[in-house]
Design a protein around this motif. Structure first.
Motif, PDB file in Angstrom:
ATOM      1  N   GLY B 198       0.538  -1.593  -0.296  1.00 47.94           N
ATOM      2  CA  GLY B 198       0.556  -0.178   0.170  1.00 47.94           C
ATOM      3  C   GLY B 198       1.042   0.874   0.038  1.00 47.94           C
ATOM      4  O   GLY B 198       0.546   2.541  -0.206  1.00 47.94           O
ATOM      5  N   SER B 199       2.123   1.126   0.747  1.00 50.35           N
ATOM      6  CA  SER B 199       2.868   2.349   0.648  1.00 50.35           C
ATOM      7  C   SER B 199       3.765   2.853  -0.394  1.00 50.35           C
ATOM      8  O   SER B 199       3.852   3.862  -0.752  1.00 50.35           O
ATOM      9  N   SER B 200       3.867   1.513  -1.329  1.00 52.36           N
ATOM     10  CA  SER B 200       4.908   1.693  -2.377  1.00 52.36           C
ATOM     11  C   SER B 200       3.124   2.011  -3.866  1.00 52.36           C
ATOM     12  O   SER B 200       4.077   2.755  -4.549  1.00 52.36           O
ATOM     13  N   THR B 201       1.919   1.469  -3.381  1.00 52.22           N
ATOM     14  CA  THR B 201       1.422   1.312  -4.669  1.00 52.22           C
ATOM     15  C   THR B 201       0.140   2.888  -4.881  1.00 52.22           C
ATOM     16  O   THR B 201      -0.068   4.289  -4.776  1.00 52.22           O
ATOM     17  N   GLY B 202      -1.069   2.288  -3.358  1.00 57.06           N
ATOM     18  CA  GLY B 202      -1.599   3.435  -3.640  1.00 57.06           C
ATOM     19  C   GLY B 202      -1.666   4.586  -2.956  1.00 57.06           C
ATOM     20  O   GLY B 202      -2.274   5.610  -3.736  1.00 57.06           O
ATOM     21  N   ASP B 203      -0.766   4.639  -2.873  1.00 55.25           N
ATOM     22  CA  ASP B 203      -0.204   6.070  -2.197  1.00 55.25           C
ATOM     23  C   ASP B 203       0.352   6.867  -3.726  1.00 55.25           C
ATOM     24  O   ASP B 203      -0.081   8.600  -3.006  1.00 55.25           O
ATOM     25  N   GLY B 252      -6.883   2.560  -4.283  1.00 56.09           N
ATOM     26  CA  GLY B 252      -7.978   1.543  -3.444  1.00 56.09           C
ATOM     27  C   GLY B 252      -7.906   0.337  -4.488  1.00 56.09           C
ATOM     28  O   GLY B 252      -7.093  -0.796  -4.430  1.00 56.09           O
ATOM     29  N   PRO B 253      -8.495   0.121  -6.159  1.00 53.04           N
ATOM     30  CA  PRO B 253      -8.710  -1.316  -6.381  1.00 53.04           C
ATOM     31  C   PRO B 253      -7.054  -1.698  -6.855  1.00 53.04           C
ATOM     32  O   PRO B 253      -6.684  -2.460  -6.921  1.00 53.04           O
ATOM     33  N   CYS B 254      -6.595  -0.659  -7.293  1.00 54.04           N
ATOM     34  CA  CYS B 254      -5.857  -1.170  -8.268  1.00 54.04           C
ATOM     35  C   CYS B 254      -4.488  -1.739  -7.160  1.00 54.04           C
ATOM     36  O   CYS B 254      -4.130  -2.326  -7.268  1.00 54.04           O
TER      37      CYS B 254
END
Lengths: 233, 336, 297
Positions: B198-203, B252-254
């Motif tokens: 979550g830290s690498s993609t959604g952010d 979120g979905p990604c």
């Protein structure tokens, strides 16, 4: 007491695992907080955050595999493959988010031309930034970093499981403890952001290898003393 | 009798839960402004931009998600070890009581850490004249706890299924297919991974797009923009509730897809390797101690590695194709 | 030993009184009141109390909880010392390193516990603490020395050494609370194989790294920051007390020991958490119910 070969294996393998971990910290492309704002190339988080995630995924796969095989090479490569897949999928979806969510093309800020695909980088870069996204060479660097980190973690786990005769839970937590000890020293060396092996900062890697070797040897000696003490009772 | 079809089916259930878990993890880091984009929220008062954001800074997402999931796992496991001897024939009854208790403890700890982080950070910015807005403070605590609850619920269920998968597929209570790690350790491991992803993609969606909504789309955010985040919303002053509602549409979905793919490619690959090597047919009748020494075990690992290497090569090619395509579509940078 | 513990207990009400004075006086940081003792003083007090609480495993869980509070205070103070100068990679990594060292040191200490033990007293575990301090010193040397990584943070060697020791003490005390003794097989059965170690690992990391990270900013004040590790340790004690109730491994009557730890944790948490939030709300620029924002050029 005689020096049995198992104790030598502990020292050698844990040190190799530590060196692999240190190498992984230098190969994994991290852009830190600026990358989350599209100001720097690489994964948008810190070194230890992404490395811990990759290594524990590798440890999970290695633990599963170690229940049905006791070949050191197979366990090590399984852990490496697990960590690599995690890094790759993360980097790919980061690219999707940059591309479709923010309209940003992946480009490097440290090299003018991609060393592998020879694609132009500077003309795609936003001015006043340090590159953004995960271009090809950075992806390959991340793949190698994940492979190296997973292999190092799995090697340490296997050593503690079979040569120090720890149980599964003890082995994984002790492996994690020794791994973070060496990886964090290496992450201090890169000062928070690095783009991969094409980054000029990568030339500092030799400065972190000797400290990692020393600290891994000391930690493995601690494990050796613990093993001898446990066996003696 | 271990049923192979059930093994694969439970793995698919785990993959689906993984998708939900990481989806909500990204939402939780948006509704509490955690991790890397939070550095902009921290920087904003220093450049004179007072804001009404919730500055939740709990040492980064991997560690904070490991906290919620590790705590929930521990309390769940303790409650299970207390309740399971009472219902030896229907272990699921113990799980139905134990898992919510673990989640209750985890949500309370989550809220406590969120409050100390926000109050501490704002109090340390006194010289920049950033006040604590009590409606922001109180109004975000329940959404934060709820999103964290959803993430932790999915992760605890994944950990419970993985540590019991042999039993759930009909293999008996101490089936060798159960993962050797205990439930709290599995929850801790997936907590770290979920936070890492979550830290690498959604952010990225939060930090590059939503935080700087009034800057041009299609460029990286220049260094001079840093700290000058978008504080006024469509109608009024923006808070985290506006951010989460936007990022749930793409970020979120990604992020959820990322973790779902990772779990799919890890667990499915291991199981397919076992099936191709004939390990699963050789399994009934041997104990966990023996299963390390049968030759099908080595073949299962080798098949798993071969599949893994094919997948690694495939992702490199997929990324190259995607990068080339997006460069062709967007073209070189134009503009000042 | 009793005198030292009493001194520590006396310091706590003293600290609360001094804190109240400070809060009402709209503080200008003066250095004539020492709350808590300065960094070296805190290290010495914490070291002594932790050694005693670790070796004598037959103590009730509340005393070990007190030792745990001091160990996390010590660790959080060290993290604060180093991070003030900018570690580059952030505060959490040094907390993870402290507890990572702590786990290895604790395993060594547990392996040595059987040598030289007299009944329920295990002086052998201190070998783990000392060795981890040594490894911390070596890694501090490599991190700071100009020939190698050259972080150039003043007194980083000393801080890493103290972190190695504080991490080991925190780990050993948590194991001692849950298993009631420091025998290796007991710890492996109840702590490592059951996965409880994961909870201890992550809360140890957060007890050391969260305080400075949560109070990061130019107006950070040491006294306010050091309220947080005590509050987090209160939370740890509540959950470890619950686990003691269920697992029943304490050398005393399990229910009383576990309940006393839960009550202790609850009291510590309530007192320090409310004190911390009230202090933050008083010491920030303004605490308003709601309001508009402004832009200062």
């Amino acid at each position: 007491m005689a020096i049995e070969p198992e104790l030598i294996y502990i020292v050698v393998y844990v040190t190799i695992g530590g060196v692999l971990g240190s190498l992984a910290a230098h190969l994994c492309p991290v852009g830190g907080a600026p990358a989350a704002m599209g100001t720097a190339t690489g994964i948008a988080t810190g070194t230890i955050q992404i490395l811990l995630g990759a290594v524990v995924t590798g440890l999970f796969t290695a633990a599963t595999v170690s229940t049905f095989t006791n070949n050191i090479v197979l366990v090590m490569i399984s852990g490496a493959v697990g960590a690599t897949i995690m890094m790759q999928v993360t980097m790919f979806f980061a690219n999707i988010l940059y591309g479709f969510g923010c309209g940003i093309t992946p480009t490097s800020g440290r090299v003018a031309v991609d060393p592998i695909t020879k694609a132009d980088q500077t003309s795609y870069k936003t001015p006043q930034t340090d590159g953004h996204g995960i271009p090809d060479v950075v992806f390959i660097s991340g793949t190698l970093g994940g492979f190296s980190g997973g292999a190092g973690g799995a090697l340490m786990y296997y050593t503690l499981l079979h040569y120090a005769h720890f149980t599964y839970g003890t082995a994984v937590i002790a492996a994690l403890g020794i791994f973070v000890a060496s990886a964090i020293i290496a992450s201090y060396n890169i000062r928070g952001t690095i783009e991969g092996f094409q980054d000029p900062k990568f030339k500092r890697v030799h400065l972190a290898l000797i400290p990692t070797v020393v600290i891994s040897i000391l930690c493995s000696l601690v494990v050796v003393i613990a093993t001898i003490a446990l066996r003696g009772a | 009798m271990l049923q192979v079809v059930l093994l694969f089916a439970w793995t698919l259930v785990i993959v689906f839960l993984a998708f939900l878990a990481c989806n909500f993890e990204d939402q939780e880091s948006d509704i509490g402004s955690q991790s890397n984009p939070n550095s902009m929220v921290q920087l904003a008062p220093q450049v004179g931009q007072i804001h009404r954001f919730f500055n939740k800074a709990i040492s980064g997402e991997p560690i904070s998600n490991a906290l919620y999931c590790g705590t929930a796992g521990m309390v769940t496991w303790i409650t299970l070890s207390w309740l399971e001897p009472l219902v030896p024939d229907a272990k699921w009854k113990a799980a139905v009581v134990a898992i919510p208790m673990g989640l209750l403890a985890s949500s309370m700890i989550h809220t406590i850490f969120a409050t100390t982080a926000h109050c501490g950070r704002i109090a340390a910015q006194k010289r920049f004249q950033q006040p604590i807005y009590l409606d922001v403070f109180y109004g975000h605590l329940l959404p934060i706890a709820t999103h964290g609850f959803m993430t932790t619920f999915c992760i605890i269920c994944i950990a419970y299924f993985q540590s019991n998968i042999g039993y759930l597929a009909g293999g008996g209570v101490n089936s060798p297919m159960n993962h050797p790690f205990a439930l709290p350790l599995l929850a801790f491991i997936w907590g770290i991974t979920v936070g890492s992803i979550g830290s690498s993609t959604g952010d990225v969606h939060y930090g590059t797009e939503r935080e700087f909504q009034d800057r041009p789309f299609g460029e990286g955010k220049r260094v001079i923009y840093h700290g000058r985040i978008t504080r006024y919303a469509d109608c009024g002053i923006r808070t985290q509730k506006d951010i989460a509602g936007f990022c749930c549409k793409f970020g979120g979905p990604c992020t959820g897809l990322t973790f779902g793919f990772i779990i799919l490619l890890e667990d499915w690959r291991t199981l397919v390797g076992m099936k191709l090597a004939g390990f699963l047919t050789a399994l009934p009748g041997i104990t966990r101690a023996e299963q390390m020494y049968i030759p099908q075990g080595d073949m299962a690992a080798i098949w798993g590695i071969i599949l893994g290497l094919i997948i690694i090569a495939a992702w490199i090619v997929i990324n190259m194709i995607f990068v080339k395509w997006i460069r062709a579509k967007c073209g070189p940078f134009v503009g000042p | 030993m009793a005198a030292e513990e009493k001194k520590a207990e006396e310091k706590k009400p003293e600290e609360k009184k001094v804190e109240e004075e400070v809060v009402e006086a709209k503080p200008k940081i003066t250095d004539h009141f020492k709350f808590p003792p300065d960094e070296t003083g805190l290290a010495i007090i914490a070291g002594v109390i932790c050694v005693l609480a670790t070796i004598f495993t037959a103590l009730p869980a509340v005393i070990k909880g007190l030792g745990l509070i001091l160990a996390t205070l010590w660790g959080a103070d060290c993290v604060r010392k180093t991070s003030k100068y900018g570690l580059g990679t952030g505060v959490p990594s040094i907390g993870v390193m402290a507890i990572g060292y702590g786990v290895i040191g604790a395993i060594l200490g547990l392996a040595f516990a059987r040598y030289g033990n007299v009944g329920q007293i295990f002086p052998g575990v201190l070998l783990g603490v000392v060795l981890m301090g040594l490894i911390g010193l070596v890694s501090g040397y490599f991190s700071n020395s100009v020939k190698w990584i050259a972080m150039k943070i003043p007194r980083l060697e000393r801080a890493m050494m103290e972190l190695g020791m504080a991490g080991t003490f925190a780990n050993l005390l948590m194991y001692s609370i849950v298993t009631g003794s420091l025998r290796f097989d007991a710890v492996v059965t109840w702590v490592m194989d059951t996965g409880v170690i994961a909870f201890m690992f992550i809360l140890g990391v957060l007890a050391m790294a969260h305080p400075y990270n949560a109070c990061l900013g130019p107006d950070e004040r040491r006294e306010r920051t050091l309220l947080v590790p005590v509050e987090i340790t209160g939370l740890i004690c509540i959950i470890l007390g619950f686990s003691m109730l269920v697992l029943g491994t304490s050398p005393f009557h399990a229910v009383w020991d576990g309940m006393s730890l839960i009550v202790f944790g609850l009291i510590v948490w309530v007192v320090f958490y409310t004190r911390y939030i009230k202090t933050c709300m008083k010491e920030c620029y303004a605490t308003v119910g709601t309001g508009l924002i402004k832009t200062i050029d």
